[in-house]
Scaffold this motif. Structure first.
Motif, PDB file in Angstrom:
ATOM      1  N   ASN A 499       0.816  -1.215   0.000  1.00 62.80           N
ATOM      2  CA  ASN A 499       0.000   0.000   0.000  1.00 62.80           C
ATOM      3  C   ASN A 499       0.851   1.267   0.000  1.00 62.80           C
ATOM      4  O   ASN A 499       0.462   2.285   0.574  1.00 62.80           O
ATOM      5  N   GLY A 500       1.996   1.199  -0.624  1.00 57.74           N
ATOM      6  CA  GLY A 500       2.824   2.390  -0.779  1.00 57.74           C
ATOM      7  C   GLY A 500       3.449   2.874   0.498  1.00 57.74           C
ATOM      8  O   GLY A 500       3.694   4.076   0.655  1.00 57.74           O
ATOM      9  N   GLY A 501       3.744   1.948   1.431  1.00 60.12           N
ATOM     10  CA  GLY A 501       4.414   2.320   2.677  1.00 60.12           C
ATOM     11  C   GLY A 501       3.478   2.721   3.795  1.00 60.12           C
ATOM     12  O   GLY A 501       3.935   3.127   4.864  1.00 60.12           O
ATOM     13  N   HIS A 502       2.163   2.614   3.576  1.00 58.21           N
ATOM     14  CA  HIS A 502       1.184   3.026   4.578  1.00 58.21           C
ATOM     15  C   HIS A 502       0.648   1.824   5.354  1.00 58.21           C
ATOM     16  O   HIS A 502       0.124   0.880   4.761  1.00 58.21           O
ATOM     17  N   TYR A 503       0.780   1.887   6.675  1.00 50.91           N
ATOM     18  CA  TYR A 503       0.276   0.817   7.539  1.00 50.91           C
ATOM     19  C   TYR A 503      -1.159   1.116   7.965  1.00 50.91           C
ATOM     20  O   TYR A 503      -1.521   2.262   8.235  1.00 50.91           O
ATOM     21  N   SER A 504      -1.988   0.072   8.027  1.00 45.37           N
ATOM     22  CA  SER A 504      -3.327   0.182   8.599  1.00 45.37           C
ATOM     23  C   SER A 504      -3.700  -1.152   9.223  1.00 45.37           C
ATOM     24  O   SER A 504      -3.152  -2.196   8.867  1.00 45.37           O
ATOM     25  N   VAL A 521       4.690   4.738   7.059  1.00 45.59           N
ATOM     26  CA  VAL A 521       5.896   4.203   7.689  1.00 45.59           C
ATOM     27  C   VAL A 521       7.090   4.375   6.755  1.00 45.59           C
ATOM     28  O   VAL A 521       8.191   4.709   7.187  1.00 45.59           O
ATOM     29  N   PHE A 522       6.869   4.143   5.475  1.00 44.40           N
ATOM     30  CA  PHE A 522       7.886   4.363   4.445  1.00 44.40           C
ATOM     31  C   PHE A 522       7.301   5.292   3.388  1.00 44.40           C
ATOM     32  O   PHE A 522       6.076   5.372   3.218  1.00 44.40           O
ATOM     33  N   SER A 523       8.160   5.967   2.664  1.00 41.99           N
ATOM     34  CA  SER A 523       7.675   6.816   1.582  1.00 41.99           C
ATOM     35  C   SER A 523       7.140   5.931   0.465  1.00 41.99           C
ATOM     36  O   SER A 523       7.573   4.787   0.297  1.00 41.99           O
ATOM     37  N   PRO A 524       6.189   6.434  -0.316  1.00 46.34           N
ATOM     38  CA  PRO A 524       5.693   5.649  -1.464  1.00 46.34           C
ATOM     39  C   PRO A 524       6.818   5.269  -2.419  1.00 46.34           C
ATOM     40  O   PRO A 524       6.781   4.202  -3.039  1.00 46.34           O
ATOM     41  N   ALA A 527       8.832   2.302  -0.882  1.00 49.48           N
ATOM     42  CA  ALA A 527       8.013   1.087  -0.940  1.00 49.48           C
ATOM     43  C   ALA A 527       7.927   0.569  -2.376  1.00 49.48           C
ATOM     44  O   ALA A 527       7.969  -0.644  -2.615  1.00 49.48           O
ATOM     45  N   TRP A 528       7.802   1.480  -3.337  1.00 46.22           N
ATOM     46  CA  TRP A 528       7.693   1.061  -4.742  1.00 46.22           C
ATOM     47  C   TRP A 528       8.985   0.399  -5.204  1.00 46.22           C
ATOM     48  O   TRP A 528       8.959  -0.631  -5.881  1.00 46.22           O
ATOM     49  N   ILE A 529      10.136   0.988  -4.838  1.00 47.27           N
ATOM     50  CA  ILE A 529      11.422   0.409  -5.251  1.00 47.27           C
ATOM     51  C   ILE A 529      11.619  -0.973  -4.627  1.00 47.27           C
ATOM     52  O   ILE A 529      12.081  -1.906  -5.292  1.00 47.27           O
ATOM     53  N   ILE A 530      11.264  -1.136  -3.358  1.00 44.93           N
ATOM     54  CA  ILE A 530      11.382  -2.448  -2.708  1.00 44.93           C
ATOM     55  C   ILE A 530      10.497  -3.468  -3.419  1.00 44.93           C
ATOM     56  O   ILE A 530      10.912  -4.611  -3.673  1.00 44.93           O
ATOM     57  N   LYS A 623       4.492   4.062 -11.058  1.00 46.80           N
ATOM     58  CA  LYS A 623       5.712   4.605 -10.478  1.00 46.80           C
ATOM     59  C   LYS A 623       5.456   6.006  -9.943  1.00 46.80           C
ATOM     60  O   LYS A 623       4.939   6.869 -10.658  1.00 46.80           O
ATOM     61  N   PRO A 624       5.798   6.265  -8.667  1.00 44.81           N
ATOM     62  CA  PRO A 624       5.623   7.614  -8.118  1.00 44.81           C
ATOM     63  C   PRO A 624       6.426   8.650  -8.904  1.00 44.81           C
ATOM     64  O   PRO A 624       7.493   8.347  -9.450  1.00 44.81           O
TER      65      PRO A 624
END
Length: 753
Positions: A499-504, A521-524, A527-530, A623-624
């Motif tokens: 979800n692009g680094g967003h926790y829920s 938690v992480f930038s989009p 998260a996208w690169i990972i 891609k962001p």
């Protein structure tokens, strides 16, 4: 003897006839008075208020909590009331007509004709009772003189079932009968006949703890009540009179009832039929696990707190069953690898709903009750994506940054921490992309050294991962997953990357959905690169090959992990729509035999993912905008030129390994292992010649200077080259590294005890 004269006879008839008529009329009047007064007395004796049908149905709780899937299908039933085993309430339309006929013929054949009391049955029962008393007083045998007796029809029996006092008064006293009759008349004045019959068959105690036709049909025959045939119905119906009587008596009564139902042919083989079904383990049938035994435990707790008899989960019944089938199939293939257990979790990326929750391998497990979805186990390499995502966000590294996969010794407490790759080999300088995709350990340790253990620890806490100890307890090994966590929390942490680094928070109960609150938690971009790295088949080929179970015909990102001594095996990954987590291992913590991610959890993960996308595609997220793309050339390492992705401002076009020819002079040669001040202890149980100390310089074997460096122990030359092994002896030793001109390059002092 002389006959009376005709006239006298006629006169006598005329005088007697009115008297007979008078007596008959008087008797009739008395009977009518008795009936009227009796009915009036019964009405006066009736309770002032009769419980309603609606209240009766509402109060008739099943002994079980039903666990429903997202479509309302029953996944599981778990017992909550341990005083009885009662099933769900059934309408008359949901019950076999054969059973309705059997219960009416057996218990109240004129049920639809009387108003609560069957007066003819009462008269017959009274007559039989009086004869029985007389014979008993005269000492005449009464063995076969009394049948059922009592004449309690269905309405009167229902009154007894609804009134606890009647059930505890004992015996069939006249007072009890009078009250039952009065209450039955009152009941029929406020309920319909169908409501009375429906309540009766749902509240009727049968054999043992079983109550109601629903539980009885499932317990005795393993079927729903609408599927009962005449023979099955007859056996259940005769249990109403004496539920726990002998098998012989039930067989006889069942046959008598079948004859009355015009099904006498069903008496053939009836003895075997009754004996077989009554000897089945009925509690085990009713309490058996179904498709969601572990989440049913949480459903029961929630239902108890909220006064519910059913819980609507977010699970998908078909997915749940199919995932269980995948577990059984793959564990069967691993039967010779000492592995018995597995767990699977499937999450919806968007909503956080739990779509599948399998806590164990069921019958294949030695401890099927253990819920491995929630059980903490060592998570191994599955934490590496979060480590590298943090390094990207802090701009310490990029996907093209080089990390040295070579031996490393780190002080940890009072000893040394010496991490190893799973195959005990080293790859040298590798990019972050290859290090993560191929799950190399040493680069991850070097990264946590750069980030700091405490910083990474708090990042994991932001993902709500259950770290029970402080960061100092885990140390550098936290990079390699030396922490116990549960599959559910870990899979939801991966969902944050999806979800692009967003926790829920996630949810499993449709009646208690959490508020959707997303925390970054992480930038989009990170998260996208990972995700891009973990979906890169070529990058993971160094360890897993190009064609492995981690490859899917649609876009997916995946990471494996195997804990120390092969005790735990993980595969967690996500697609566009779903995040799937799989654990494989043993409940008792014993080691598996040569089971890695691609052979243990990986195949199950692959099959679940394929099943989820059998009719649905999966594409990489867009891609962001803040990600830059560059074609990168690598110098000094065996990685081909490629397009690489960077957080804006960190991009580069060329990456040069420090061991390349143009940069060797910039590296000062030092002793990498052992570390200065190291204290070693020899093991007395191992021969001294078998105990070796690894000597390692900080340059690669490809460095032009590698062949001109020499190792000295206490000024005695012992070896040449970048790395060597030395058999230590007790004492203090000075280890020196010199070049071809005997110039000291580096020196450390160690102690051996």
């Amino acid at each position: 003897m002389t006959k009376p004269k005709k006239g006298v006879a006629a006169s006598l008839k005329r005088r007697v006839r009115p008297r007979v008529y008078g007596v008959l009329c008087l008797g009739l009047i008395l009977v009518l008075l008795l009936i009227v007064s009796g009915r009036m007395a019964l009405r006066l004796s009736a309770p002032e208020e009769v419980v309603s049908y609606a209240d009766t149905r509402a109060a008739a709780d099943s002994s079980y909590v039903e666990v429903l899937d997202r479509q309302g299908l029953v996944l599981d039933r778990i017992r909550q009331d341990y005083t009885k085993r009662q099933g769900e309430w059934l309408s008359l339309e949901e019950v076999s007509p054969s059973f309705i006929e059997a219960i009416l013929v057996s218990e109240d054949k004129r049920f639809y004709e009387h108003n609560g009391v069957d007066w003819w049955a009462l008269l017959n029962a009274t007559q039989a009772h009086v004869i029985y008393k007389i014979k008993t007083a005269l000492g005449v045998s009464t063995a076969n003189s009394v049948g059922r007796g009592g004449a309690s029809g269905i309405s009167m029996q229902l009154i007894a079932l609804l009134d606890p006092e009647l059930q505890t008064r004992g015996g069939r006293s006249y007072q009890q009968k009078w009250y039952q009759m009065a209450a039955a008349l009152a009941l029929e004045a406020s309920w319909t006949k169908d409501e009375i019959l429906e309540a009766y068959i749902n509240l009727l105690p049968l054999r043992g703890e079983i109550v109601g036709v629903s539980a009885a049909a499932e317990a005795f025959y393993g079927k729903y009540a609408f599927g009962l045939n005449p023979r099955e119905s007859a056996l259940l119906a005769v249990m109403a009179r004496a539920p726990n009587t002998s098998i012989a008596q039930l067989t006889k009564r069942s046959c008598d009832l079948l004859i009355k139902m015009n099904d006498s042919n069903q008496c053939n083989g009836l003895s075997y039929f009754v004996s077989y079904f009554l000897r089945r383990p009925h509690p085990e049938v009713l309490d058996r696990e179904h498709d969601a035994p572990h989440i049913a435990q949480y459903a029961r707790q929630w239902a108890h707190l909220h006064g519910k008899k059913s819980v609507r989960t977010t699970l998908d019944s078909d997915l749940q069953k199919q995932s269980q089938a995948f577990i059984r199939a793959h564990l069967s293939e691993l039967s010779g690898a000492a592995v018995q257990d597995a767990a699977v979790v499937v999450l919806d990326n968007s909503s956080g709903e739990v779509l599948a929750y399998i806590g164990s391998s069921g019958a294949m497990s030695m401890a099927s009750e253990v819920d491995h979805v929630r059980a903490p186990r060592q998570v191994a390499s599955t934490l590496k994506p979060f480590l590298y995502a943090q390094a990207l966000d802090e701009r310490r590294l990029t996907a093209a940054s080089l990390l040295n996969d070579s031996p490393i010794n780190l002080l940890a407490g009072e000893g040394l921490y010496i991490p190893q790759n799973h195959d005990r080999s080293f790859a040298g300088w590798v990019s972050l992309r290859l290090a993560l995709a191929s799950s190399l350990n040493i680069p991850a340790v070097r990264t946590i050294v750069s980030l700091g253990v405490s910083s990474f620890y708090h990042k994991l806490k932001e993902l709500h991962l259950p770290l029970e100890r402080d960061s100092e307890f885990y140390g550098y090994s936290l990079a390699l997953g030396a922490a116990d966590m549960d599959l559910l929390s870990l899979t939801n942490a991966y969902r944050a990357l999806a979800n692009g680094g967003h926790y829920s928070a996630l949810s499993w109960n449709q009646d208690e959905l959490p508020a959707v609150e997303k925390v970054e938690v992480f930038s989009p971009e990170a998260a996208w690169i990972i995700g891009h790295i973990l979906s890169d088949r070529e990058a993971r080929s160094y360890t897993f090959g190009l064609d492995s179970v981690l490859t899917t015909p649609f876009w997916s990102a995946v990471k494996t992990g195997t804990s120390k001594d092969m005790r735990d095996n993980w595969t967690v990954g996500w697609s566009e729509h779903y995040t799937v987590g799989v654990w494989v291992g043993n409940s008792d913590g014993s080691s598996m035999q040569n089971v890695l991610g691609v052979s243990g959890a990986g195949p199950i993960w692959h099959d679940v993912m394929r099943y989820l996308h059998r009719q649905r595609d999966s594409n990489a997220s867009s891609k962001p905008e803040q990600i830059a793309v560059e074609t990168v050339q690598f110098v000094g390492v065996d990685e081909a030129m490629r397009r690489e992705y960077f957080l804006s401002g960190t991009e580069m076009k060329q990456v040069v390994a420090l061991v390349s020819e143009n940069y060797t002079e910039a590296i000062r040669i030092k002793i990498q292992a052992p570390v200065d001040g190291t204290i070693l202890a020899l093991d007395p149980d191992i021969p001294s010649h078998a105990q070796k100390l690894y000597l390692q310089a900080n340059i690669q074997s490809t460095d032009p200077r590698a062949g001109f460096i020499n190792w000295y122990i206490n000024d005695i030359e012992i070896a040449n080259g970048v790395s060597n092994l030395w058999s230590p002896n007790r004492g203090t030793h000075r280890i020196t590294l010199k070049d071809e001109n005997a110039k000291v390059l580096d020196e450390v002092v160690i102690s051996v005890r």
